[in-house]
Motif scaffolding. Structure first.
Motif, PDB file in Angstrom:
ATOM      1  N   ASP A 103      67.220  62.675   1.784  1.00  0.00           N
ATOM      2  CA  ASP A 103      66.828  61.568   0.918  1.00  0.00           C
ATOM      3  C   ASP A 103      65.339  61.635   0.588  1.00  0.00           C
ATOM      4  O   ASP A 103      64.920  61.391  -0.555  1.00  0.00           O
ATOM      5  N   GLU A 104      64.561  61.974   1.594  1.00  0.00           N
ATOM      6  CA  GLU A 104      63.118  62.108   1.400  1.00  0.00           C
ATOM      7  C   GLU A 104      62.818  63.252   0.434  1.00  0.00           C
ATOM      8  O   GLU A 104      61.990  63.131  -0.479  1.00  0.00           O
ATOM      9  N   ASN A 105      63.495  64.394   0.633  1.00  0.00           N
ATOM     10  CA  ASN A 105      63.305  65.551  -0.237  1.00  0.00           C
ATOM     11  C   ASN A 105      63.597  65.210  -1.693  1.00  0.00           C
ATOM     12  O   ASN A 105      62.846  65.575  -2.601  1.00  0.00           O
ATOM     13  N   ARG A 106      64.708  64.512  -1.907  1.00  0.00           N
ATOM     14  CA  ARG A 106      65.090  64.144  -3.280  1.00  0.00           C
ATOM     15  C   ARG A 106      64.015  63.270  -3.927  1.00  0.00           C
ATOM     16  O   ARG A 106      63.626  63.487  -5.084  1.00  0.00           O
ATOM     17  N   LYS A 107      63.550  62.288  -3.196  1.00  0.00           N
ATOM     18  CA  LYS A 107      62.552  61.371  -3.740  1.00  0.00           C
ATOM     19  C   LYS A 107      61.261  62.115  -4.078  1.00  0.00           C
ATOM     20  O   LYS A 107      60.706  61.946  -5.183  1.00  0.00           O
ATOM     21  N   VAL A 108      60.787  62.912  -3.149  1.00  0.00           N
ATOM     22  CA  VAL A 108      59.509  63.604  -3.351  1.00  0.00           C
ATOM     23  C   VAL A 108      59.627  64.630  -4.469  1.00  0.00           C
ATOM     24  O   VAL A 108      58.757  64.727  -5.346  1.00  0.00           O
TER      25      VAL A 108
END
Length: 286
Positions: A103-108
Motif C-alpha cells: 500500500d505504501e509503495n503504491r501511494k509513493v
C-alpha cells in the motif's frame, strides 16, 4: 528529435561525508544543477530514496515548482528518476507487513509519477538489483504482476518504466516481455554487467530498442564500483554495441568517487573518458 545527452546521477557532485556512494544531496541539490551547467552536462538523474523521502522536492508540488525554477535557470534537465525507494522497500519480497509495504509503495510511486509530469520527466527507473533483486520464480511472478500495475498508472501519464536487473540477457528481455506493457523498458548498467560477468554485446543486442537509459560505471568481476577503465567493463564492446543498436538517449555517469580529487575534477575526467568512446564508435551520430 531524440539526441544523445550526457548526464550524472544525483549526489555525485556532492561530498559523500560518510553517506556512501549514492544518496540524495538534501543540502546541495540546487548547487549540483549549477555545477552541471558549468562543466557541460545536460541532465541530472533525480534520486528518490526511502530515507527522508517526504523532504525530497519531488514529493510535493511546491518542491517541484522550486525544482522547475532551477531547471529553467540552469538549462540542466531532469529526464529520469531513479526510484531507489524500492531498494529499501522491495515490493515483491515476503515479509510480515507485506500488505502495508504494498500500500505504501503504491501511494509513493503514484505521487512521484504525478509530480514527474510537472517536470517533463518521462522515465522512472525501478532497480531490481542487490537487496531488491528477483531471487526465485515466486518473486518473479509477483514482480511481473505489480510492475504491470505500476506501468499502467505511469502509462496514463505518458511515462515509461525502466527496469534495472541482474538477470542474464535473454531472461531480462523475457521478463520485460512477460510484463507485456509497451511503456516498460530497460536500463542498461555497464558496471552491474561487468560485476556479474555478462557479455555487453550479448546484453545490448538482446535488449536493443528496449534500452531507454544507460548508466556508465565500472566494476570488478564480483567486486565493487571502481574508476572508469579500472574494472572489468569492456567499454569498447559497450560502445560498439550501443552504436549497432542505434542508441541515442541518455548516458548517465554513475561511476566511483575519488578519494584524492574533488568531485568536479573526478567528473570532468569521467566525461572525457565517455566522450572518447562516443567519438571512437560514433555513438549518437545519426
Amino acid at each position: 528529435m531524440i539526441v544523445l545527452s550526457f548526464g550524472i546521477m544525483q549526489g555525485r557532485l556532492t561530498p559523500a561525508n560518510g553517506r556512501g556512494i549514492q544518496f540524495f544531496p538534501f543540502e546541495n541539490w540546487e548547487n549540483e544543477f549549477m555545477d552541471c551547467a558549468r562543466i557541460g552536462l545536460d541532465e541530472i538523474e533525480w534520486i528518490f530514496d526511502y530515507e527522508r523521502y517526504e523532504e525530497n522536492p519531488l514529493w510535493t508540488e511546491e518542491g517541484c515548482a522550486k525544482l522547475n525554477e532551477v531547471i529553467q535557470r540552469t538549462g540542466v534537465s531532469v529526464r529520469s528518476v531513479c526510484f531507489d525507494y524500492f531498494m529499501r522497500r522491495p515490493f515483491f519480497k515476503y515479509r510480515e507487513d507485506k500488505q502495508l509495504v504494498l500500500d505504501e509503495n503504491r501511494k509513493v510511486f503514484k505521487t512521484v509519477v504525478d509530480h514527474m509530469k510537472l517536470l517533463g520527466a518521462d522515465l522512472i527507473e525501478i532497480p531490481l538489483v542487490d537487496d531488491s533483486a528477483i531471487k526465485n520464480e515466486r518473486e518473479s511472478i509477483m514482480a511481473v504482476e505489480l510492475i504491470r500495475e505500476f506501468a499502467d498508472y505511469a502509462g496514463d501519464k505518458s511515462i515509461r518504466v525502466g527496469l534495472e536487473t541482474d538477470l542474464p540477457p535473454g531472461k531480462f528481455r523475457s521478463f520485460i516481455e512477460a510484463v507485456s506493457r509497451t511503456n516498460v523498458c530497460a536500463n542498461y548498467d555497464s558496471g552491474n554487467s561487468s560485476g556479474v560477468g555478462y557479455d555487453p554485446i550479448e546484453e545490448i543486442l538482446s535488449l536493443s530498442s528496449l534500452i531507454a537509459n544507460v548508466h556508465m560505471k565500472d566494476r570488478k568481476f564480483h567486486g565493487t564500483t571502481v574508476a572508469l577503465g579500472h574494472g572489468d567493463a569492456d567499454f569498447d564492446k559497450v560502445f560498439s554495441a550501443l552504436k549497432t543498436v542505434g542508441y541515442c538517449r541518455s548516458l548517465i555517469l554513475q561511476a566511483a568517487r575519488s578519494s584524492d580529487r574533488s568531485e568536479e575534477d573526478n567528473i570532468r575526467e569521467q566525461i572525457a573518458f565517455i566522450k572518447k568512446y562516443c567519438e571512437r564508435y560514433h555513438v549518437g551520430e545519426l
